[in-house]
Design a protein around this motif. Sequence first.
Motif, mmCIF file in Angstrom:
data_model
loop_
_atom_site.group_PDB
_atom_site.id
_atom_site.type_symbol
_atom_site.label_atom_id
_atom_site.label_comp_id
_atom_site.label_asym_id
_atom_site.label_seq_id
_atom_site.Cartn_x
_atom_site.Cartn_y
_atom_site.Cartn_z
ATOM 1 N N ASP A 1 -7.754 22.945 7.253
ATOM 2 C CA ASP A 1 -7.359 23.979 6.266
ATOM 3 C C ASP A 1 -7.943 23.935 5.060
ATOM 4 N N SER A 2 -8.204 22.796 4.462
ATOM 5 C CA SER A 2 -8.997 22.854 3.073
ATOM 6 C C SER A 2 -10.319 23.087 3.184
ATOM 7 N N ALA B 1 -13.801 6.875 5.541
ATOM 8 C CA ALA B 1 -13.400 8.091 6.390
ATOM 9 C C ALA B 1 -12.255 8.648 5.706
ATOM 10 N N VAL B 2 -11.046 7.378 5.644
ATOM 11 C CA VAL B 2 -9.948 7.768 5.212
ATOM 12 C C VAL B 2 -10.047 8.076 3.554
ATOM 13 N N ARG B 3 -10.751 7.546 2.964
ATOM 14 C CA ARG B 3 -10.861 7.772 1.379
ATOM 15 C C ARG B 3 -11.330 9.040 1.269
ATOM 16 N N TRP B 4 -12.566 9.402 1.726
ATOM 17 C CA TRP B 4 -13.147 10.682 1.422
ATOM 18 C C TRP B 4 -12.407 12.275 2.117
ATOM 19 N N THR B 5 -11.680 11.819 3.295
ATOM 20 C CA THR B 5 -11.189 12.958 3.799
ATOM 21 C C THR B 5 -9.707 13.214 3.082
ATOM 22 N N THR B 6 -9.265 12.090 2.389
ATOM 23 C CA THR B 6 -8.150 12.268 1.770
ATOM 24 C C THR B 6 -8.263 12.918 0.333
ATOM 25 N N HIS B 7 -9.654 12.472 -0.221
ATOM 26 C CA HIS B 7 -9.982 13.034 -1.663
ATOM 27 C C HIS B 7 -10.291 14.441 -1.423
ATOM 28 N N PHE B 8 -10.818 14.750 -0.320
ATOM 29 C CA PHE B 8 -11.562 16.337 -0.239
ATOM 30 C C PHE B 8 -10.206 17.283 -0.194
ATOM 31 N N LYS B 9 -9.143 16.725 0.789
ATOM 32 C CA LYS B 9 -7.943 17.630 0.982
ATOM 33 C C LYS B 9 -7.243 17.705 -0.305
ATOM 34 N N GLN B 10 -7.366 16.584 -1.022
ATOM 35 C CA GLN B 10 -6.405 16.640 -2.038
ATOM 36 C C GLN B 10 -7.014 17.425 -3.295
ATOM 37 N N SER B 11 -8.582 17.530 -3.571
ATOM 38 C CA SER B 11 -9.153 18.214 -4.281
ATOM 39 C C SER B 11 -9.293 19.774 -3.826
ATOM 40 N N ASN B 12 -9.043 20.044 -2.526
ATOM 41 C CA ASN B 12 -9.268 21.629 -2.063
ATOM 42 C C ASN B 12 -8.186 22.133 -1.345
ATOM 43 N N SER B 13 -6.840 21.651 -1.566
ATOM 44 C CA SER B 13 -5.571 22.236 -1.190
ATOM 45 C C SER B 13 -4.920 22.628 -2.363
ATOM 46 N N PRO B 14 -4.570 24.064 -2.373
ATOM 47 C CA PRO B 14 -3.510 24.453 -3.162
ATOM 48 C C PRO B 14 -2.533 23.400 -3.550
ATOM 49 N N VAL B 15 -1.662 23.132 -2.551
ATOM 50 C CA VAL B 15 -0.495 22.291 -2.484
ATOM 51 C C VAL B 15 -0.632 21.305 -1.515
ATOM 52 N N ALA C 1 0.722 -1.341 0.083
ATOM 53 C CA ALA C 1 -0.020 -0.161 -0.065
ATOM 54 C C ALA C 1 0.887 1.184 0.071
ATOM 55 N N LEU C 2 1.916 1.084 0.769
ATOM 56 C CA LEU C 2 2.876 2.336 0.818
ATOM 57 C C LEU C 2 3.591 2.557 -0.554
ATOM 58 N N ASP C 3 3.852 1.782 -0.925
ATOM 59 C CA ASP C 3 4.558 1.591 -2.611
ATOM 60 C C ASP C 3 3.457 2.156 -3.401
ATOM 61 N N GLY C 4 2.126 1.800 -3.143
ATOM 62 C CA GLY C 4 1.002 2.418 -4.479
ATOM 63 C C GLY C 4 1.019 3.993 -3.936
ATOM 64 N N MET C 5 1.015 4.405 -2.777
ATOM 65 C CA MET C 5 0.829 5.783 -2.497
ATOM 66 C C MET C 5 2.095 6.412 -3.022
ATOM 67 N N ARG C 6 3.143 5.743 -3.065
ATOM 68 C CA ARG C 6 4.359 6.730 -3.452
ATOM 69 C C ARG C 6 4.390 6.668 -5.022
ATOM 70 N N VAL C 7 4.017 5.505 -5.732
ATOM 71 C CA VAL C 7 3.984 5.538 -7.166
ATOM 72 C C VAL C 7 2.964 6.457 -7.773
ATOM 73 N N HIS C 8 1.695 6.422 -7.441
ATOM 74 C CA HIS C 8 0.649 7.050 -7.556
ATOM 75 C C HIS C 8 0.320 8.166 -7.215
ATOM 76 N N GLY C 9 0.722 8.838 -5.987
ATOM 77 C CA GLY C 9 0.505 9.873 -5.422
ATOM 78 C C GLY C 9 -1.099 9.941 -4.816
ATOM 79 N N LEU C 10 -1.250 10.766 -3.799
ATOM 80 C CA LEU C 10 -2.680 10.980 -3.214
ATOM 81 C C LEU C 10 -3.840 11.658 -4.015
ATOM 82 N N ALA C 11 -3.067 12.380 -5.073
ATOM 83 C CA ALA C 11 -4.124 13.210 -5.865
ATOM 84 C C ALA C 11 -5.108 12.275 -6.695
ATOM 85 N N CYS C 12 -4.731 10.833 -7.129
ATOM 86 C CA CYS C 12 -5.520 10.182 -7.825
ATOM 87 C C CYS C 12 -6.147 8.885 -7.259
#
Length: 248
Positions: free
Chosen positions: A245-246, A191-205, A147-158
């Motif tokens: 912050d998002s 909860a993990v999925r949607w909080t991550t999706h929200f902050k990735q979609s709404n944070s400038p960086v 799972a960590l490798d997947g996060m590193r390769v793909h990034g959390l924006a996708c």
Amino acid sequence: MSSPTKPSTPARPRKRKGGEGLRIHQAIARKLGIAILNGTYEPGSSLGGEIEASERLGVSRTAYREAIRILIAKGLIESRPKAGTHVLPRRRWNLLDPDILAWMFSEKPDRDFVRDLFELRGIIEPEAAALAAARRHDGHLGLMRQALDGMRVHGLACGEGQAADQDFHSTMLEAAGNDALTSLIGSVGAAVRWTTHFKQSNSPVPRNSLPEHEAVHQAIAAGDPDGARRAMQVLLEYARSDVVDSIA
């Protein structure tokens, strides 16, 4: 002799409005569910009669009834003969239902709800990490590393990276070796999925949370319950801050 008629190719199902690819009754349940969660329909308010509501929404009465059944099952509404369909008090809502979590984060979530959600995760996940450090086996560690490798390769924006993030937390709960905790995988994972999706979609960086996940994995792999608990507490505090912050 005439040649056999070539079978027609089935038409592909069309995606509903919003691109979710939902069936009509599911799309209506989502629309009404979001309206309830964002306060358009307040607790105690009526959704109107079946004929009126189905005409207003432009769907059949059958589709509307199926949508209402979905919302009843999630504790958002109740429907009684003669009394009609009304929104239930917030305390009756199944806020950990994966669909409700998705609907909540489809728009700007309520800050109090974000606080409550992370307080709950703060009660569950650090202790689950401590148990995982004591009870995990090599298979769990391998899945968490994957799972960590997947996060590193793909990034959390996708979607692929977000799914890997969800897999990491779900595997950790399973590694705790507690059936009651395992039963929470669906809710915590959502909860993990949607909080991550929200902050990735709404944070400038968006901040990279991989180092905190690595620290949790290292402590669990080392068989260090106290270290795993602390590492998960740090991960959750950063994640909570990111989501808050998002919310502009």
